[in-house]
Design an enzyme around this catalytic site. Structure first.
Site, short mmCIF file in Angstrom:
data_model
loop_
_atom_site.label_atom_id
_atom_site.label_comp_id
_atom_site.label_asym_id
_atom_site.label_seq_id
_atom_site.Cartn_x
_atom_site.Cartn_y
_atom_site.Cartn_z
N GLY B 21 22.73 38.59 16.37
CA GLY B 21 23.81 37.78 16.91
C GLY B 21 23.32 36.42 17.33
O GLY B 21 22.41 36.30 18.14
N GLY B 23 25.13 34.01 18.88
CA GLY B 23 26.01 33.37 19.85
C GLY B 23 25.16 32.71 20.92
O GLY B 23 23.97 32.45 20.71
N PHE B 24 25.75 32.47 22.08
CA PHE B 24 25.00 31.79 23.14
C PHE B 24 23.74 32.56 23.53
O PHE B 24 22.68 31.98 23.71
CB PHE B 24 25.89 31.61 24.37
CG PHE B 24 27.00 30.60 24.18
CD1 PHE B 24 26.70 29.29 23.87
CD2 PHE B 24 28.32 30.97 24.29
CE1 PHE B 24 27.70 28.35 23.70
CE2 PHE B 24 29.34 30.04 24.11
CZ PHE B 24 29.03 28.73 23.82
N GLY B 25 23.86 33.88 23.68
CA GLY B 25 22.72 34.68 24.14
C GLY B 25 21.61 34.78 23.11
O GLY B 25 20.44 34.51 23.41
N GLU B 180 44.73 28.02 28.06
CA GLU B 180 44.45 26.88 27.19
C GLU B 180 45.31 26.92 25.93
O GLU B 180 45.82 25.88 25.49
CB GLU B 180 42.95 26.85 26.87
CG GLU B 180 42.16 26.38 28.09
CD GLU B 180 40.66 26.61 28.04
OE1 GLU B 180 39.96 26.04 28.89
OE2 GLU B 180 40.19 27.37 27.17
N ASP B 310 27.85 39.43 26.20
CA ASP B 310 29.08 40.19 26.39
C ASP B 310 28.92 41.68 26.07
O ASP B 310 29.79 42.47 26.42
CB ASP B 310 30.19 39.62 25.49
CG ASP B 310 30.68 38.27 25.97
OD1 ASP B 310 30.13 37.76 26.95
OD2 ASP B 310 31.60 37.73 25.33
#
Lengths: 444, 444
Positions: B21, B23-25, B180, B310
């Protein structure tokens, strides 16, 4: 109907002009009728007008789709007599004067078919799934996916044959689209992608540009065509002219004479076939399916129905066929608006006269070939000219700025801004990953 | 393994860290290991890192996918011990120490699962097809398609009921994404789209924001939450709090108490469920499927396998669950890199300590709510702060410039740059077009 009657007609009973297709031709026709006493409905299956000449830059990750596409509604929002309908045209009922669409039939008084062209595989439609062409935004993102995925898969593959095949690209067709795609894939391989792969070297990618005729860019003089070939070869593209393709399969391209090349990514930039406008009308068509039209662009026997752009077959004043390019479609769009206005005013229909502005193609960084009348340009100047022309003809200030900025960024950094593999389609894995993952990490 | 051994190990026999993954992590973990004596393989099913907090702006036509996504390979191209593999992770064989992927098994010495989360429909998976969520680029272009298409179809429809339904939008979930999206759809309806439609008035669009709990933005203090609600209501959004959804169908949403609303476009921004990392490991998970991890983020009983972001369930020093937001995932990525380096050096694993920087959400033009510690901002200042923070955290100078330019252009012109309906999916026609097309042209 005389002019007096027309100008006095209340809006709700004005003649209804239906234009099918919001490409260069259809959009220009719609604009040309902005002040005419008619109601115009412009139909397209997309909600955007796409600037086709830059599609190859979406396919090769330089531009985003939104940089070269603009909502049709927004382009026309200030024209009060025009509305846009997003629907798919499916046929014409000439007797009932109705266009058949996915949303139901739509009655017209004048009909303008500007439905463009699609790919032709010269009777080998089975090649389409292996060698897709480039006509709209979906084609472009799909091609981008195939090109970028080939490098990703090569990185995983452990068999040298597989890697070689995955790093081979064949473009069939040596017109402007083929030349621009070949040059752009050569550039992305040797610059933007090169530093990012550990196991394969994108610079070793093999790019074949295959043309059945004797010359690349047949619309250009031999000198410019030869120049384009030299530049492409200097960039590492293998140019094969006079070599018709006789077979395309999932993993190969076979040339006349029997030579077969193992190639994973194949792109079709060769044949073009008109959309079925002539078929819908039951009118005569040329070999490419383009509807034969009269000198005022109307269909023989039906002065209220017109076919323009890539869907129309017409010759210029010298008897040469008008080419299937944007400027020709725009001129036809302009003309058809004039004819409709003349008809409403009771004047005779003017005759369409095509003015050929010139031909141009870009090859890569600092390299393009341009011919405008007797004026020729190559190299950096040609490239700058090509860029200015394309930015100028884009719709909307925002797109001009976005494209110019992307090009500047690309020029300075050698990077491509839109290297995204999108449009999730099941892709069979290469499945050659080495268990210990060691091959992914070269000793360094 | 002691530190001496580790630094002397030749590259080809270094421990292999597999990170799943980007993503951010996952990306942060990869970066944190840049100088460690390990080989790192980062696996993602996409070739890009996506900046999720701005996905809603792709869904509402402000930004292009390429503005918020960046090739993972390129982000990591200067890190010599790291390589990227585009593949789908499918499971973990703990006994054989292998990650199972679409390209075959891959042996690891350390494994970091940063596989993120997906939507949860609380046992009503059948709602997914009617009310898609927003987790990746494909979701965002699909939502953009649905939102823009609703207006196009309303323009065609002749039945007022149908038009009303097509111009009704329901967003389920009042967290930052829901707020948003609701604000952004309200803005696009009343500004960018309003002048471009002839028959329907996009300003009459009905936008429902439905939240099961008593408060929008539950992570924020009641005062800021109330402010957000006021601003949304001033923009025309109907905010329904304390109203759980009990049914979603193709054309309706039913609220607890039985109230059913006829609504064409439904968006899910409510529940989140972790990816199946815990399942792959056979480890304990919380109710949302997040894998329970030890204080060093490793899986109980297996100190070489970590779950972060997450997909992980862990509490902060006050005993509150660490929230599923980007900054938390980044901190965990940083931490896991430190733990792996400590392990290689023979030191004890440090304990993860979450530092909560704050919460913020934008509502629309000149309106946002921000809370950083004891510091609160609303209105124009909050909005500017929100914008600066998001531009700052984007990856790459090009994306920062592109996003800032798009926002400026959007702010000045009220237009949206990426109003494209792409991703051709068969959409059933409304089929209510009036034959004479007159209704498309209001008398004016």
């Amino acid at each position: 109907m005389t002019e007096r009657e027309a100008t006095e007609t209340p809006p709700s009973t004005r003649p209804h002009v239906v234009i099918v297709g919001a490409g260069f031709g259809g959009l220009q026709a719609a604009r040309g009728l902005a002040r005419a006493p008619v109601n115009v409905t412009l139909i397209d299956r997309h909600n955007y007008h796409c600037f086709q000449p830059l599609l190859y830059q979406v396919a090769t990750a330089t531009l985003s789709p939104a940089d070269i596409a603009w909502p049709i509604r927004h382009i026309l929002s200030r024209q009060t007599n025009i509305t846009m309908l997003m629907a798919r045209a499916e046929g014409v009922d000439r007797d009932r004067r109705e266009l058949l669409t996915s949303e139901g039939p739509l009655a017209f008084d004048f009909l303008v078919l500007a439905t463009g062209a699609t790919h032709s595989y010269f009777g080998h439609e089975e090649w389409a799934r292996y060698a897709p062409g480039l006509k709209d935004i979906e084609d472009a993102t799909q091609l981008r996916r195939r090109i970028l995925l080939a490098f990703e898969r090569a990185e995983v593959a452990s068999d040298p044959e597989t890697r070689r095949r995955l790093l081979t690209f064949a473009i069939v067709g040596g017109g402007p689209t083929g030349v621009e795609l070949a040059g752009s894939i050569a550039e992305i391989s040797s610059h933007a992608l090169a530093p990012d792969f550990k196991r394969v070297d994108p610079r070793t990618a093999r790019i074949l540009l295959i043309e059945a005729g004797e010359q690349l860019l047949p619309a250009l003089p031999a000198r410019l065509s030869a120049h384009a070939r030299e530049r492409l070869e200097a960039m590492g593209v293998e140019v094969l002219t006079g070599r018709p393709v006789i077979d395309i399969g999932p993993d190969h391209v076979t040339l006349e004479g029997g030579k077969s090349v193992s190639v994973s990514t194949k792109i079709w930039a060769a044949g073009v076939r008109a959309s079925p406008a002539a078929q819908w009308l039951g009118a005569d068509a040329d070999r490419a399916g383009r509807c034969c039209v009269k000198p005022d662009l109307s269909v023989p026997g039906d002065p209220d129905i017109f076919v323009i752009g890539d869907a129309a077959a017409i010759v210029d004043s010298e008897g040469k066929p008008v080419p299937g390019i944007g400027p020709a479609a725009k001129q036809m769009g302009d003309h058809v608006a004039r004819v409709i206005k003349a008809r409403l005013a009771g004047s005779p229909s003017p005759t369409f006269r095509y003015r050929h502005a010139g031909d141009l193609a870009t090859i890569g960084r600092n390299a393009a070939v341009v011919k405008l009348g007797r004026f020729e340009l190559t190299g950096f100047l040609g490239w700058i000219f090509w860029g200015l022309v394309h930015v100028y003809f884009l719709v909307g200030a925002r797109n001009r700025i976005a494209v110019a900025t992307s090009w500047l960024w690309n020029y300075v950094t050698y990077q491509r801004a839109a290297r995204l593999i999108t449009g999730d389609v099941e892709t069979p894995p290469v499945g050659e990953l080495e268990r210990d993952g060691r091959s992914l990490h070269p000793p360094n």
